[in-house]
Design a protein around this motif. Structure first.
Motif, mmCIF file in Angstrom:
data_model
loop_
_atom_site.group_PDB
_atom_site.id
_atom_site.type_symbol
_atom_site.label_atom_id
_atom_site.label_comp_id
_atom_site.label_asym_id
_atom_site.label_seq_id
_atom_site.Cartn_x
_atom_site.Cartn_y
_atom_site.Cartn_z
ATOM 1 N N ILE A 141 43.043 29.536 30.938
ATOM 2 C CA ILE A 141 42.961 29.316 32.387
ATOM 3 C C ILE A 141 43.597 30.488 33.144
ATOM 4 O O ILE A 141 43.059 30.949 34.164
ATOM 5 N N LEU A 142 44.709 30.991 32.650
ATOM 6 C CA LEU A 142 45.382 32.119 33.307
ATOM 7 C C LEU A 142 44.468 33.333 33.398
ATOM 8 O O LEU A 142 44.436 34.025 34.424
ATOM 9 N N GLU A 143 43.720 33.565 32.345
ATOM 10 C CA GLU A 143 42.827 34.728 32.348
ATOM 11 C C GLU A 143 41.749 34.586 33.420
ATOM 12 O O GLU A 143 41.411 35.557 34.116
ATOM 13 N N TYR A 144 41.200 33.396 33.563
ATOM 14 C CA TYR A 144 40.202 33.160 34.610
ATOM 15 C C TYR A 144 40.814 33.387 35.999
ATOM 16 O O TYR A 144 40.183 33.976 36.888
ATOM 17 N N ARG A 145 42.020 32.898 36.198
ATOM 18 C CA ARG A 145 42.680 33.055 37.498
ATOM 19 C C ARG A 145 42.953 34.520 37.813
ATOM 20 O O ARG A 145 42.755 34.964 38.951
ATOM 21 N N ILE A 146 43.397 35.259 36.816
ATOM 22 C CA ILE A 146 43.678 36.674 37.035
ATOM 23 C C ILE A 146 42.393 37.435 37.354
ATOM 24 O O ILE A 146 42.355 38.261 38.272
ATOM 25 N N LYS A 147 41.330 37.150 36.627
ATOM 26 C CA LYS A 147 40.056 37.826 36.879
ATOM 27 C C LYS A 147 39.519 37.495 38.276
ATOM 28 O O LYS A 147 38.952 38.354 38.954
ATOM 29 N N GLU A 148 39.705 36.236 38.685
ATOM 30 C CA GLU A 148 39.274 35.835 40.028
ATOM 31 C C GLU A 148 40.076 36.566 41.089
ATOM 32 O O GLU A 148 39.525 37.047 42.094
ATOM 33 N N SER A 149 41.380 36.683 40.868
ATOM 34 C CA SER A 149 42.236 37.397 41.839
ATOM 35 C C SER A 149 41.883 38.881 41.878
ATOM 36 O O SER A 149 41.933 39.505 42.944
ATOM 37 N N MET A 150 41.505 39.444 40.750
ATOM 38 C CA MET A 150 41.099 40.858 40.707
ATOM 39 C C MET A 150 39.847 41.089 41.547
ATOM 40 O O MET A 150 39.747 42.085 42.268
ATOM 41 N N GLN A 151 38.910 40.149 41.451
ATOM 42 C CA GLN A 151 37.692 40.270 42.256
ATOM 43 C C GLN A 151 37.998 40.186 43.746
ATOM 44 O O GLN A 151 37.453 40.945 44.550
ATOM 45 N N MET A 152 38.886 39.271 44.108
ATOM 46 C CA MET A 152 39.231 39.086 45.515
ATOM 47 C C MET A 152 40.012 40.285 46.063
ATOM 48 O O MET A 152 39.776 40.734 47.184
ATOM 49 N N LEU A 153 40.913 40.816 45.250
ATOM 50 C CA LEU A 153 41.721 41.962 45.695
ATOM 51 C C LEU A 153 40.875 43.223 45.834
ATOM 52 O O LEU A 153 41.204 44.107 46.636
ATOM 53 N N ALA A 154 39.790 43.306 45.062
ATOM 54 C CA ALA A 154 38.935 44.495 45.106
ATOM 55 C C ALA A 154 37.792 44.360 46.104
ATOM 56 O O ALA A 154 37.029 45.311 46.314
ATOM 57 N N ASP A 155 37.678 43.182 46.725
ATOM 58 C CA ASP A 155 36.580 42.919 47.669
ATOM 59 C C ASP A 155 37.087 43.070 49.102
ATOM 60 O O ASP A 155 38.037 42.401 49.509
ATOM 61 N N SER A 156 36.437 43.923 49.868
ATOM 62 C CA SER A 156 36.878 44.212 51.238
ATOM 63 C C SER A 156 36.796 42.989 52.160
ATOM 64 O O SER A 156 37.515 42.907 53.155
ATOM 65 N N LYS A 157 35.945 42.023 51.819
ATOM 66 C CA LYS A 157 35.824 40.853 52.691
ATOM 67 C C LYS A 157 37.060 39.952 52.618
ATOM 68 O O LYS A 157 37.236 39.066 53.442
ATOM 69 N N TYR A 158 37.896 40.174 51.594
ATOM 70 C CA TYR A 158 39.153 39.427 51.489
ATOM 71 C C TYR A 158 40.354 40.273 51.893
ATOM 72 O O TYR A 158 41.499 39.895 51.640
ATOM 73 N N SER A 159 40.101 41.411 52.516
ATOM 74 C CA SER A 159 41.182 42.347 52.840
ATOM 75 C C SER A 159 42.185 41.774 53.847
ATOM 76 O O SER A 159 43.337 42.211 53.900
ATOM 77 N N LYS A 160 41.737 40.794 54.631
ATOM 78 C CA LYS A 160 42.647 40.200 55.618
ATOM 79 C C LYS A 160 43.601 39.187 54.980
ATOM 80 O O LYS A 160 44.606 38.809 55.585
#
Length: 251
Positions: free
Chosen positions: A193-212
């Motif tokens: 589960i931790l790996e899925y959460r980290i990968k999801e956070s990586m996608q969000m941190l690298a996506d400009s639409k979540y920059s705010k």
């Protein structure tokens, strides 16, 4: 590698009188083993840097590193014990260095046992399903069902997720689900589960639409409850802090 004292006060090592060439051969054989092991791990993109932190996620590759590192230390001590004896030629020095060698080997074995007591699943993953074998086609069906559900519904975003709750959502026996995860990914449910959460956070941190969104907001979004835990796990997987990872991907 054992030693003992006989009746005329000479030390017998490896069951025979210390022989220069035999001892060099033994050390050379062990050295070749070490070199081949290190090269093998290098091909698996594994490094010793930070390996002690990765013990927390019960990675079997990490434990191979730990065992190899312990073997290297013991080999170095053994080499020095032999070198001191060959240079000084004094039995009591041999006894002293051999005692250090035996002590280090003893401490290493006990360190392994200590970690196994803290995280029994390191060994338990291998043994606990030996009497409950799944057929290959059954395992594939469960795995496809699990992967599809994880990708579509993202249950890992729920901070209260558990093996039992996920198994209930999939209509699968929790023990079978645990077996599929352990035998397929070689990790326990928590690490999965931790790996899925980290990968999801990586996608969000690298996506400009979540920059705010702040890093704190993102870690809560992906199911973490603690900032320190998130930062530690994130750096464990990426070798970067969340902020460094975001700066690297979003200008």
């Amino acid at each position: 590698m054992i030693f003992y004292k006989n009746y005329n006060n000479n030390f017998i090592i490896w069951g025979s009188i210390l022989d220069l060439y035999d001892t060099i051969l033994i050390l050379a054989h062990s050295f070749i083993y070490i070199v081949l092991s290190v090269l093998s791990m290098k091909s698996m993109n594994i490094s010793f840097r930070g390996f002690y932190k990765r013990i927390k996620i019960s990675s079997h590759n990490t434990w191979l590193q730990f065992l190899l590192l312990g073997f290297i230390v013991i080999w170095i001590v053994n080499l020095n014990s032999f070198a001191i004896y060959m240079i000084i030629r004094k039995p009591w020095w041999c006894a002293y260095t051999a005692s250090i060698y035996a002590l280090i080997a003893f401490l290493f074995v006990n360190t392994i046992m200590f970690f196994l007591l803290l995280k029994p699943d390191i060994y338990y993953i291998v043994e606990k399903y030996k009497n409950n074998k799944l057929k290959e086609h059954e395992k594939k069906e469960y795995l496809q069902k699990l992967d599809s559900y994880m990708q579509t519904n993202k249950p890992f975003l729920n901070p209260e997720i558990s093996l039992e709750s996920l198994a209930n959502e999939l209509s699968v026996n929790p023990r079978i689900l645990s077996q599929v995860i352990n035998e397929t990914f070689h990790k326990n449910f928590k690490c999965y589960i931790l790996e899925y959460r980290i990968k999801e956070s990586m996608q969000m941190l690298a996506d400009s639409k979540y920059s705010k969104l702040t890093v704190l907001e993102i870690l809560y979004e992906v199911g973490f409850n603690s900032k320190s835990s998130f930062n530690n796990q994130f750096k464990l997987y990426t070798n970067l802090t969340p902020q460094e990872y975001r700066s690297k991907h979003i200008e």
